[in-house]
Design an enzyme around this catalytic site. Sequence first.
Site, mmCIF file in Angstrom:
data_model
loop_
_atom_site.group_PDB
_atom_site.id
_atom_site.type_symbol
_atom_site.label_atom_id
_atom_site.label_comp_id
_atom_site.label_asym_id
_atom_site.label_seq_id
_atom_site.Cartn_x
_atom_site.Cartn_y
_atom_site.Cartn_z
ATOM 1 N N ASP A 1 0.875 -1.293 -0.047
ATOM 2 C CA ASP A 1 0.115 -0.038 0.063
ATOM 3 C C ASP A 1 0.961 1.184 -0.163
ATOM 4 O O ASP A 1 2.060 1.165 -0.036
ATOM 5 C CB ASP A 1 -1.110 -0.145 1.213
ATOM 6 N N HIS A 2 0.370 2.410 0.311
ATOM 7 C CA HIS A 2 1.013 3.727 0.226
ATOM 8 C C HIS A 2 2.092 3.675 1.182
ATOM 9 O O HIS A 2 3.443 4.196 1.151
ATOM 10 C CB HIS A 2 0.156 4.785 0.409
ATOM 11 N N CYS B 1 2.805 -3.279 4.231
ATOM 12 C CA CYS B 1 2.063 -2.401 4.621
ATOM 13 C C CYS B 1 2.715 -1.431 5.594
ATOM 14 O O CYS B 1 3.901 -1.626 5.837
ATOM 15 C CB CYS B 1 0.658 -2.494 4.787
ATOM 16 N N THR C 1 2.481 -1.567 9.281
ATOM 17 C CA THR C 1 2.700 -2.654 10.362
ATOM 18 C C THR C 1 3.156 -3.989 9.785
ATOM 19 O O THR C 1 3.657 -4.840 10.365
ATOM 20 C CB THR C 1 1.745 -2.570 11.534
ATOM 21 N N HIS D 1 9.203 -24.540 8.340
ATOM 22 C CA HIS D 1 8.211 -25.331 9.268
ATOM 23 C C HIS D 1 6.958 -24.950 8.939
ATOM 24 O O HIS D 1 6.267 -25.576 9.196
ATOM 25 C CB HIS D 1 8.463 -24.678 10.842
ATOM 26 N N ARG E 1 7.322 -33.931 9.417
ATOM 27 C CA ARG E 1 6.716 -33.683 10.315
ATOM 28 C C ARG E 1 5.819 -32.327 10.131
ATOM 29 O O ARG E 1 4.682 -32.242 10.603
ATOM 30 C CB ARG E 1 7.218 -33.919 11.782
ATOM 31 N N HIS E 2 6.497 -31.688 9.562
ATOM 32 C CA HIS E 2 5.925 -30.238 9.323
ATOM 33 C C HIS E 2 4.701 -30.140 8.193
ATOM 34 O O HIS E 2 3.799 -29.609 8.266
ATOM 35 C CB HIS E 2 6.909 -29.164 8.989
HETATM 36 C C1 RB5 Z 1 -1.967 2.592 6.465
HETATM 37 O O1 RB5 Z 1 -1.693 3.840 7.135
HETATM 38 C C2 RB5 Z 1 -1.649 1.629 7.455
HETATM 39 O O2 RB5 Z 1 -3.082 1.610 8.061
HETATM 40 C C3 RB5 Z 1 -1.475 0.204 6.700
HETATM 41 O O3 RB5 Z 1 -0.311 0.645 5.898
HETATM 42 C C4 RB5 Z 1 -1.110 -1.036 7.717
HETATM 43 O O4 RB5 Z 1 -0.348 -0.781 8.637
HETATM 44 C C5 RB5 Z 1 -2.393 -1.609 8.054
HETATM 45 O O5 RB5 Z 1 -2.132 -2.776 8.730
#
Ligand code: RB5
Length: 142
Positions: free
Chosen positions: A10-11, A66, A68, A99, A133-134
Amino acid sequence: MIDTLYIAADHAGVDLKNALKAHIEKKIIVYDLGTDSSNSVDYPDYAEKVCQALKQNNSARGVLICGTGIGMSIAANRHRHIRAALCATPEAAKMARLHNDANVLVLGARVLDTAQALAIVDAFLATDFEGGRHAQRVAKFS
Ligand code: RB5
């Protein structure tokens, strides 16, 4: 080492995507599924693009980015054919392959620097599934 990778962000992840793409395409074919600018977009739309591409080519892998990595992980793991692993270290990426047979690596652009992300991608691409096993455990996902 696989030969095809689909990447999308994403951005919040576009700059990291572009840096990773330049690095990875020295080794394997990379299909960049966007986004291409810092204009705000919805991460599920880009997770969907990579997941659909992997449905057509199940020997390829994907990278999703993204802010996070959490939103992309949630979106990608809604698909039965996807095992998406949000990784913050090369060791986690290696274990996700060994695994869990993860076929999508997810990264958080706001929690990693570029050098860390490159090392994580390299570990993900260089490691094969251990099987044994995995395999019976991974089979239980579906
Ligand atoms: C975008 O602002 C943010 O919410 C997205 O990139 C991401 O971290 C969502 O989980």
